[in-house]
Scaffold this motif. Structure first.
Motif, PDB file in Angstrom:
ATOM      1  N   GLY A 136       0.910  -1.352   0.104  1.00 31.55           N
ATOM      2  CA  GLY A 136       0.012  -0.138   0.084  1.00 31.55           C
ATOM      3  C   GLY A 136       0.803   1.296   0.037  1.00 31.55           C
ATOM      4  O   GLY A 136       0.350   2.329   0.204  1.00 31.55           O
ATOM      5  N   SER A 137       2.303   1.119  -0.080  1.00 26.66           N
ATOM      6  CA  SER A 137       2.956   2.390  -0.234  1.00 26.66           C
ATOM      7  C   SER A 137       4.012   2.461  -1.482  1.00 26.66           C
ATOM      8  O   SER A 137       4.161   1.023  -2.238  1.00 26.66           O
ATOM      9  N   SER A 138       4.481   3.502  -1.725  1.00 29.49           N
ATOM     10  CA  SER A 138       5.327   3.635  -2.962  1.00 29.49           C
ATOM     11  C   SER A 138       6.801   2.655  -2.723  1.00 29.49           C
ATOM     12  O   SER A 138       7.518   2.352  -3.567  1.00 29.49           O
ATOM     13  N   ASN A 139       6.920   2.249  -1.567  1.00 30.35           N
ATOM     14  CA  ASN A 139       8.064   1.544  -1.110  1.00 30.35           C
ATOM     15  C   ASN A 139       7.844  -0.210  -1.420  1.00 30.35           C
ATOM     16  O   ASN A 139       8.961  -0.991  -1.685  1.00 30.35           O
ATOM     17  N   GLY A 140       6.752  -0.363  -1.932  1.00 31.92           N
ATOM     18  CA  GLY A 140       6.531  -1.974  -2.425  1.00 31.92           C
ATOM     19  C   GLY A 140       7.010  -1.917  -4.009  1.00 31.92           C
ATOM     20  O   GLY A 140       7.190  -0.921  -4.493  1.00 31.92           O
ATOM     21  N   THR A 141       6.749  -3.232  -4.530  1.00 26.39           N
ATOM     22  CA  THR A 141       7.190  -3.375  -5.895  1.00 26.39           C
ATOM     23  C   THR A 141       5.910  -3.541  -6.746  1.00 26.39           C
ATOM     24  O   THR A 141       6.155  -3.535  -7.805  1.00 26.39           O
ATOM     25  N   VAL A 142       4.754  -3.380  -5.970  1.00 28.42           N
ATOM     26  CA  VAL A 142       3.748  -3.157  -6.905  1.00 28.42           C
ATOM     27  C   VAL A 142       3.019  -1.933  -6.306  1.00 28.42           C
ATOM     28  O   VAL A 142       3.004  -1.576  -5.186  1.00 28.42           O
ATOM     29  N   THR A 143       2.887  -0.949  -7.349  1.00 30.67           N
ATOM     30  CA  THR A 143       2.712   0.404  -6.877  1.00 30.67           C
ATOM     31  C   THR A 143       1.316   1.027  -7.772  1.00 30.67           C
ATOM     32  O   THR A 143       0.998   0.108  -8.670  1.00 30.67           O
ATOM     33  N   ARG A 144       0.882   2.165  -7.592  1.00 32.14           N
ATOM     34  CA  ARG A 144      -0.380   2.671  -7.926  1.00 32.14           C
ATOM     35  C   ARG A 144      -0.111   4.046  -8.527  1.00 32.14           C
ATOM     36  O   ARG A 144       0.600   5.073  -7.681  1.00 32.14           O
ATOM     37  N   HIS A 145      -0.789   4.428  -9.535  1.00 34.08           N
ATOM     38  CA  HIS A 145      -0.701   5.823 -10.037  1.00 34.08           C
ATOM     39  C   HIS A 145      -0.972   6.801  -8.976  1.00 34.08           C
ATOM     40  O   HIS A 145      -0.483   8.003  -8.682  1.00 34.08           O
ATOM     41  N   ASN A 146      -2.221   6.508  -8.028  1.00 31.91           N
ATOM     42  CA  ASN A 146      -2.462   7.388  -7.224  1.00 31.91           C
ATOM     43  C   ASN A 146      -1.646   7.716  -5.800  1.00 31.91           C
ATOM     44  O   ASN A 146      -1.954   8.445  -4.877  1.00 31.91           O
ATOM     45  N   MET A 147      -0.670   6.838  -5.680  1.00 35.63           N
ATOM     46  CA  MET A 147       0.423   7.058  -4.816  1.00 35.63           C
ATOM     47  C   MET A 147       1.224   8.284  -5.052  1.00 35.63           C
ATOM     48  O   MET A 147       2.147   8.747  -4.158  1.00 35.63           O
ATOM     49  N   PHE A 148       1.214   8.742  -6.514  1.00 38.80           N
ATOM     50  CA  PHE A 148       2.166   9.823  -6.655  1.00 38.80           C
ATOM     51  C   PHE A 148       1.460  11.195  -7.404  1.00 38.80           C
ATOM     52  O   PHE A 148       2.044  12.262  -7.397  1.00 38.80           O
ATOM     53  N   THR A 149       0.228  11.226  -7.488  1.00 40.86           N
ATOM     54  CA  THR A 149      -0.562  12.280  -7.946  1.00 40.86           C
ATOM     55  C   THR A 149      -1.941  12.093  -7.413  1.00 40.86           C
ATOM     56  O   THR A 149      -2.430  10.930  -7.259  1.00 40.86           O
ATOM     57  N   ALA A 150      -2.794  13.062  -7.401  1.00 36.95           N
ATOM     58  CA  ALA A 150      -4.100  13.083  -7.099  1.00 36.95           C
ATOM     59  C   ALA A 150      -4.969  12.743  -8.456  1.00 36.95           C
ATOM     60  O   ALA A 150      -5.067  13.363  -9.217  1.00 36.95           O
ATOM     61  N   THR A 151      -5.449  11.317  -8.292  1.00 41.80           N
ATOM     62  CA  THR A 151      -5.836  10.647  -9.561  1.00 41.80           C
ATOM     63  C   THR A 151      -6.839   9.643  -8.900  1.00 41.80           C
ATOM     64  O   THR A 151      -6.664   8.989  -7.798  1.00 41.80           O
TER      65      THR A 151
END
Length: 241
Positions: A136-151
């Motif tokens: 659930g964080s950007s430290n993982g190796t599966v990440t999400r777009h909404n971890m990096f911007t409001a989307t």
């Protein structure tokens, strides 16, 4: 100038994105995987055409269409412009997955989920030995777009499935499960939604070969995917396909 490189053998078609839409060389090795949703119901070829427009200024390494086909768009050696984070995208394989519902939870079909799992397995087999981590964080190796911007990307449905997807990918990496077979032509579907049917075999997904042991022998058809290996969803998924 077109620059061919490495694409997964699972690709059904290759439609290279405009070179105006990605960075030719990564500055990092491939460690992550970032699934997105396209916010629409598009075939693989339609997804590919979007990123061939040089004015798009966006891209992804792969796309998975509503038809279950995988399109290769940006070679794995290159950094696609997908996640609003250069750091993430220099490390990640990114994929745009078609929805089968516009709006709401932005639902994605079981077939597309299965193809996403297969693609993640294939990429990891070729780029590293570590299992994926989704925490659930950007430290993982599966990440999400909404971890990096409001989307809203990857949509509430795909986001809710990421723990399951990561678990299945890691399980298949350990077991060596074969990829799903995508039907080349539609199988006839003689039943209709609302029909009550006797169960002779029930499966975890529309194109899965993993058989379940249901508690009941009858169910009601609530969704149909023509051409799928198991085209009938029973009791809104409470029984299976």
């Amino acid at each position: 100038r077109r620059i061919m490189g490495t694409f997964s053998k699972l690709c059904d078609i290759i439609m290279e994105s405009s070179t105006s839409n990605y960075t030719q060389k990564r500055n990092n090795s491939i460690k992550k995987f970032t699934p997105h949703h396209v916010a629409g119901c598009l075939t693989a070829a339609q997804i590919g055409r979007i990123f061939q427009n040089p004015n798009r200024k966006a891209s992804a390494n792969y796309g998975i269409g509503i038809d279950g086909k995988i399109v290769g768009m940006v070679a794995e050696e290159s950094r696609a412009w997908t996640s609003s984070s250069p750091s993430n995208d220099h490390q990640a394989i990114t994929v745009e997955v078609s929805n089968d519902q516009v709006g709401g939870e932005w639902h994605i079909s079981d077939l597309c989920i299965e193809r996403l799992i297969d693609l993640m397995v294939d990429v990891r087999k070729r780029t590293g030995s570590e299992l994926y981590i989704y925490d659930g964080s950007s430290n993982g190796t599966v990440t999400r777009h909404n971890m990096f911007t409001a989307t809203s990307c990857p949509g509430s449905y795909l986001q809710s499935k990421l723990p399951y997807i990561t678990e299945q990918v890691n399980k298949r990496l350990k077991e060596g499960t074969n990829p799903v077979e995508v039907p080349t032509q539609q199988a006839p579907t003689s039943r209709k939604i609302g029909d009550v049917v006797t169960i002779s075999g029930i499966y975890v997904a529309s194109n899965s070969t993993r058989r379940l042991n249901p508690a009941r022998t009858k169910g009601t058809i609530t969704k149909i995917i023509p051409g799928a290996k198991n085209p009938y969803l029973l009791d809104n998924g409470n029984l299976g396909w």
